[in-house]
Design a protein around this motif. Structure first.
Motif, PDB file in Angstrom:
ATOM      1  N   GLU A 237       0.813  -1.223   0.000  1.00 32.72           N
ATOM      2  CA  GLU A 237       0.000   0.000   0.000  1.00 32.72           C
ATOM      3  C   GLU A 237       0.846   1.273   0.000  1.00 32.72           C
ATOM      4  N   ASP A 238       2.148   1.150  -0.096  1.00 26.59           N
ATOM      5  CA  ASP A 238       3.058   2.301  -0.015  1.00 26.59           C
ATOM      6  C   ASP A 238       3.224   2.949  -1.387  1.00 26.59           C
ATOM      7  N   ARG A 239       2.801   4.195  -1.496  1.00 24.82           N
ATOM      8  CA  ARG A 239       2.911   4.921  -2.765  1.00 24.82           C
ATOM      9  C   ARG A 239       4.373   5.136  -3.168  1.00 24.82           C
ATOM     10  N   GLY A 240       5.229   5.326  -2.193  1.00 26.70           N
ATOM     11  CA  GLY A 240       6.650   5.495  -2.478  1.00 26.70           C
ATOM     12  C   GLY A 240       7.247   4.251  -3.102  1.00 26.70           C
ATOM     13  N   PHE A 241       6.822   3.091  -2.621  1.00 26.56           N
ATOM     14  CA  PHE A 241       7.299   1.832  -3.186  1.00 26.56           C
ATOM     15  C   PHE A 241       6.803   1.670  -4.615  1.00 26.56           C
ATOM     16  N   GLU A 242       5.556   2.033  -4.829  1.00 28.34           N
ATOM     17  CA  GLU A 242       4.982   1.947  -6.176  1.00 28.34           C
ATOM     18  C   GLU A 242       5.751   2.841  -7.153  1.00 28.34           C
ATOM     19  N   SER A 243       6.076   4.055  -6.738  1.00 25.45           N
ATOM     20  CA  SER A 243       6.822   4.946  -7.634  1.00 25.45           C
ATOM     21  C   SER A 243       8.250   4.434  -7.844  1.00 25.45           C
ATOM     22  N   TRP A 244       8.832   3.795  -6.835  1.00 26.28           N
ATOM     23  CA  TRP A 244      10.167   3.186  -6.978  1.00 26.28           C
ATOM     24  C   TRP A 244      10.125   2.078  -8.031  1.00 26.28           C
TER      25      TRP A 244
ATOM     26  N   ILE B  29       8.051   1.812 -10.537  1.00 24.48           N
ATOM     27  CA  ILE B  29       7.872   2.440 -11.843  1.00 24.48           C
ATOM     28  C   ILE B  29       9.197   3.000 -12.359  1.00 24.48           C
ATOM     29  N   ARG B  30       9.941   3.685 -11.493  1.00 22.23           N
ATOM     30  CA  ARG B  30      11.232   4.238 -11.909  1.00 22.23           C
ATOM     31  C   ARG B  30      12.245   3.152 -12.266  1.00 22.23           C
ATOM     32  N   LYS B  31      12.133   1.995 -11.631  1.00 22.31           N
ATOM     33  CA  LYS B  31      13.035   0.880 -11.937  1.00 22.31           C
ATOM     34  C   LYS B  31      12.602   0.126 -13.194  1.00 22.31           C
ATOM     35  N   GLY B  32      11.395   0.410 -13.685  1.00 25.46           N
ATOM     36  CA  GLY B  32      10.884  -0.299 -14.856  1.00 25.46           C
ATOM     37  C   GLY B  32      10.324  -1.657 -14.512  1.00 25.46           C
ATOM     38  N   ILE B  33       9.958  -1.847 -13.255  1.00 21.52           N
ATOM     39  CA  ILE B  33       9.392  -3.110 -12.781  1.00 21.52           C
ATOM     40  C   ILE B  33       7.875  -2.958 -12.757  1.00 21.52           C
ATOM     41  N   PRO B  34       7.139  -3.933 -13.280  1.00 28.73           N
ATOM     42  CA  PRO B  34       5.668  -3.825 -13.244  1.00 28.73           C
ATOM     43  C   PRO B  34       5.150  -3.662 -11.814  1.00 28.73           C
ATOM     44  N   VAL B  35       4.190  -2.780 -11.649  1.00 27.51           N
ATOM     45  CA  VAL B  35       3.638  -2.526 -10.321  1.00 27.51           C
ATOM     46  C   VAL B  35       2.831  -3.724  -9.839  1.00 27.51           C
ATOM     47  N   ALA B  36       2.064  -4.325 -10.715  1.00 25.75           N
ATOM     48  CA  ALA B  36       1.284  -5.508 -10.337  1.00 25.75           C
ATOM     49  C   ALA B  36       2.189  -6.726 -10.342  1.00 25.75           C
ATOM     50  N   ALA B  37       2.099  -7.492  -9.269  1.00 29.51           N
ATOM     51  CA  ALA B  37       2.928  -8.707  -9.164  1.00 29.51           C
ATOM     52  C   ALA B  37       2.478  -9.743 -10.188  1.00 29.51           C
TER      53      ALA B  37
END
Length: 68
Positions: free
Chosen positions: A49-56, A58-66
């Motif tokens: 649920e951490d928005r900071g983790f989600e943006s991290w 995205i910046r790494k190019g890793i899909p947000v959904a597992a």
């Protein structure tokens, strides 16, 4: 988590991912690819649920959904 800026947050997520992966490689004798995947799965559960983790992610190019 409370961070001063995005760079601090990114650096902390990078450090958590790297160090946890390293621990898995030495303690469980995992390959680097397997260890990083396991560590990322754990980070996803802990910081779901951490928005900071989600943006991290995205910046790494890793899909947000597992992947399922």
């Amino acid at each position: 988590m409370d961070f001063e800026n995005e760079n601090d947050r990114d650096r902390d997520f990078d450090d958590m991912w790297f160090h946890h992966s390293s621990q898995l490689m030495s303690a469980r004798n995992c390959t680097p690819l397997r260890a990083s995947a396991l560590s990322l799965a754990l980070l996803r559960r802990v910081f779901a649920e951490d928005r900071g983790f989600e943006s991290w992610l995205i910046r790494k190019g890793i899909p947000v959904a597992a992947p399922k």
